[in-house]
Design a protein around this motif. Structure first.
Motif, mmCIF file in Angstrom:
data_model
loop_
_atom_site.group_PDB
_atom_site.id
_atom_site.type_symbol
_atom_site.label_atom_id
_atom_site.label_comp_id
_atom_site.label_asym_id
_atom_site.label_seq_id
_atom_site.Cartn_x
_atom_site.Cartn_y
_atom_site.Cartn_z
ATOM 1 N N ASN A 1 -2.873 26.440 7.586
ATOM 2 C CA ASN A 1 -1.912 26.075 8.627
ATOM 3 C C ASN A 1 -1.029 24.893 8.230
ATOM 4 N N ILE A 2 -1.212 24.386 7.016
ATOM 5 C CA ILE A 2 -0.518 23.155 6.641
ATOM 6 C C ILE A 2 0.999 23.349 6.505
ATOM 7 N N LEU B 1 -1.523 14.978 9.616
ATOM 8 C CA LEU B 1 -1.921 15.636 8.380
ATOM 9 C C LEU B 1 -3.299 15.188 7.889
ATOM 10 N N LYS B 2 -3.904 14.241 8.568
ATOM 11 C CA LYS B 2 -5.165 13.681 8.077
ATOM 12 C C LYS B 2 -6.256 14.735 7.946
ATOM 13 N N ASP C 1 -2.168 16.953 -0.723
ATOM 14 C CA ASP C 1 -2.045 15.767 -1.554
ATOM 15 C C ASP C 1 -1.799 16.209 -2.996
ATOM 16 N N VAL C 2 -0.689 15.756 -3.577
ATOM 17 C CA VAL C 2 -0.318 16.167 -4.934
ATOM 18 C C VAL C 2 -1.357 15.715 -5.954
ATOM 19 N N ASP C 3 -1.926 14.522 -5.757
ATOM 20 C CA ASP C 3 -2.934 14.022 -6.697
ATOM 21 C C ASP C 3 -4.174 14.916 -6.704
ATOM 22 N N LEU C 4 -4.611 15.350 -5.509
ATOM 23 C CA LEU C 4 -5.763 16.250 -5.430
ATOM 24 C C LEU C 4 -5.442 17.610 -6.038
ATOM 25 N N PRO D 1 0.834 -1.208 0.000
ATOM 26 C CA PRO D 1 0.000 0.000 0.000
ATOM 27 C C PRO D 1 0.862 1.248 0.000
ATOM 28 N N LYS D 2 0.281 2.333 -0.547
ATOM 29 C CA LYS D 2 0.973 3.611 -0.487
ATOM 30 C C LYS D 2 1.060 4.040 0.969
ATOM 31 N N PRO D 3 2.134 4.716 1.350
ATOM 32 C CA PRO D 3 2.250 5.149 2.742
ATOM 33 C C PRO D 3 1.013 5.917 3.186
ATOM 34 N N ALA D 4 0.474 5.557 4.327
ATOM 35 C CA ALA D 4 -0.711 6.245 4.845
ATOM 36 C C ALA D 4 -0.345 7.673 5.205
#
Length: 588
Positions: A544-545, A441-442, A476-479, A433-436
């Protein structure tokens, strides 16, 4: 520029929706509304409701349809701007919208003329009688010929060339489109002669090529148009355009290998049929199928070559995330021969007896092996292991038990100690799986998904959110890529977000991202409405990220005792960032 909302409302309100729907649905007045059988699915009882008062045409069962523009877009399989322009014209409404111009208009006109000539020649020539007799012996009647636009290439070497030349078409274009060839002396001759012709259409219904079946003693049974600027064999499917309505109604497509199989299917009442024209299925063809259905029934020939092709097709279709079933006709017959031998009724029954791809694959891998031979046993185990690699544990257990039974061994014996098959406590063969997301950061991932969904609900909100997030506030780069495509791609053409239209504009990679990270989320499924305060709060969370990411980096460096700084320096920076975060903290 996006189409003005006022223009869209005006078109929807002024279009006579009953008149628009009537050519496609037999409507019966029921009170204020009209009812009929849905044109988008196999409707047993009238479920399609048309409301002149609300300007809506929608199925109460499957949910397809909507405003006049949306109905026209779906029933004609055209883009939103094309639907707007088509409905605006008879109303006298001017629409400042660019519909993608067709740079190959002349080429398509030329191919249409060639197809018209071939069909005319079949029905209006002495040689055509020979071809019609051949088709009749194969059970192909006049109505079938009309539906498939079957034609005939004459005996004369340059008949097509002369006809097209007299109509003013450029010989160079004829050569470029594979209709004629040029000799060394500069003269021209037709590519196809003495052949029954099958026109090949693209998904818009335009003729892009031909396949010709010889009527003479020719070693080349089928001759196809070479690849051209408008014809790529691996990017089209025979009969897809004509079958689109049947496919939508039955929510399933039958995939064949050849033309005559599709014709046999159509004659037997299964019109949701397409063919790969004798070549291996490609990824592009799988994506074409995905645009009209999620359910594919493979009906390739029953010989070894057909089974090999089925195995390859299974892999391609699974990668495209399509549901697959396989029909295996008895006696190893191909569909066309099966229809001739057993008749239409038996043909339809055969297509209700399908097997799933794992059952088919298991039997295929077992075929030709001697399961009393140790080498063959090892080979069989290896094949089944590969087959089960991405399947879940319960599926693996079923087939491993069958494997043990077939080789006369115990279940434990097919579960190696090195865990190459997996153990009951694990899900074996699954890809890593891709790293969670990092736990802290969730909330940013969640906020970013919600903001993206808000962008699909309102164009003005989409612009505001995109401006606020920019390229800096990204979890998230994909988003981020999806957001970029939505603003710079989709919304440059469409003002209103339509799910199927949007998905059709995505690359396969972005489509996977959208389906896995957005469409399958609970937030998407409950179709939320975002208030102004919701969006403001979500944007505040995202702001704030940057501090959060830096904080994580610092903590990771402390943990690893990074040599670039002393541990004390990191602790001090960690406290500093923590204070900044606390000051700017907003409840999410």
């Amino acid at each position: 520029m996006p189409i003005d909302r006022h223009i869209i409302d005006q078109i929807n309100e002024k279009t006579d929706i009953v008149a628009l729907v009537s050519p496609y649905v037999n409507l019966v007045k029921k009170g204020k509304n009209y009812m009929g059988q849905c044109p988008f699915h196999d409707d047993k009882s009238p479920s399609f409701s048309v409301s002149p008062e609300k300007h809506l045409a929608k199925c109460m069962a499957c949910g397809e349809g909507g405003s006049p523009i949306v109905f026209y877009q779906k029933i004609k399989n055209v883009s939103f701007p094309e639907a707007v322009k088509a409905l605006a014209q008879p109303l006298g409404i001017e629409v400042d919208v660019e519909v993608n111009s067709n740079p190959t208009l002349k080429e398509h006109e030329l191919m249409k003329e060639a197809s018209s000539f071939y069909t005319f020649y079949l029905s209006n020539s002495t040689y055509g009688k020979t071809a019609l007799n051949y088709l009749e012996k194969r059970g192909i009647l006049k109505e079938d010929i009309a539906h498939f636009e079957i034609g005939l290439a004459p005996k004369e070497k340059d008949a097509l060339y002369q006809i097209l030349k007299n109509k003013g078409f450029d010989p160079t274009m004829m050569v470029d489109l594979g209709l004629v060839k040029q000799r060394e002396d500069g003269s021209y001759y037709d590519l196809m002669t003495k052949r029954i012709t099958f026109p090949i259409h693209d998904k818009e219904g335009r003729v892009v090529g031909f396949s010709g079946r010889t009527l003479e003693d020719d070693p080349v049974k089928y001759l196809n148009t070479p690849e051209t600027k408008i014809f790529k064999k691996g990017e089209v499917l025979y009969h897809l355009f004509q079958a689109s309505r049947d496919i939508r109604m039955k929510k399933k497509v039958i995939l064949y290998e050849g033309f005559f199989d599709v014709i046999a299917s159509y004659k037997s009442g299964l019109g949701n049929a397409v063919a790969t024209m004798g070549t291996a299925l490609t990824k592009q063809q799988a994506l074409l199928l995905k645009q009209v259905t999620s359910d594919v029934l493979i009906a390739y020939d029953g010989d070894n070559a057909g089974q090999q092709a089925t195995m390859k097709a299974i892999q391609i279709l699974e990668e495209a995330r399509l549901r697959i079933d396989i029909v295996s006709l008895k006696d190893g017959l191909d569909p066309d021969d099966y229809l001739k031998k057993y008749g239409p009724e038996a043909f339809q029954v055969a297509f209700t007896k399908t097997v799933d791809p794992l059952v088919f694959s298991y039997e295929f891998h077992k075929k030709g092996l001697d399961l009393k031979n140790s080498n063959d046993i090892q080979e069989f185990k290896t094949r089944i292991k590969r087959m089960l690699r991405l399947k879940d544990q319960s599926i693996q257990e079923i087939y491993l038990k069958q494997l043990a039974k077939d080789i006369g061994s115990s279940y434990d014996s097919v579960m190696p100690k090195d865990n190459s098959y997996g153990t009951p406590d694990q899900k074996p063969f699954l890809p890593k799986p891709k790293p969670a997301p990092v736990k802290s950061l969730k909330k940013y991932y969640s906020a970013e998904i919600q903001l993206f969904i808000a962008m699909t609900l309102n164009y003005d909100d989409a612009r505001r959110i995109d401006d606020a997030l920019g390229t800096q506030y990204v979890a998230d780069v994909d988003l981020f890529k999806l957001r970029g495509h939505l603003m710079l791609g989709y919304y440059k053409t469409y003002e209103i977000f339509d799910l199927e239209t949007y998905k059709s504009t995505l690359t396969p990679e972005l489509l996977d991202v959208f389906e896995s990270k957005v469409e399958n989320t609970l937030v998407w499924k409950i179709t939320p409405k975002f208030e102004e305060t919701n969006i403001t709060d979500l944007l505040s969370v995202m702001k704030n990220i940057i501090n959060e990411k830096r904080y994580i980096q610092v903590m990771e460096a402390i943990k690893n005792e990074n040599e670039a700084y002393t541990q004390t320096a990191y602790v001090e920076e960690q406290k500093k960032i923590k204070n900044q975060m606390e000051k700017g903290k907003v409840k999410s």
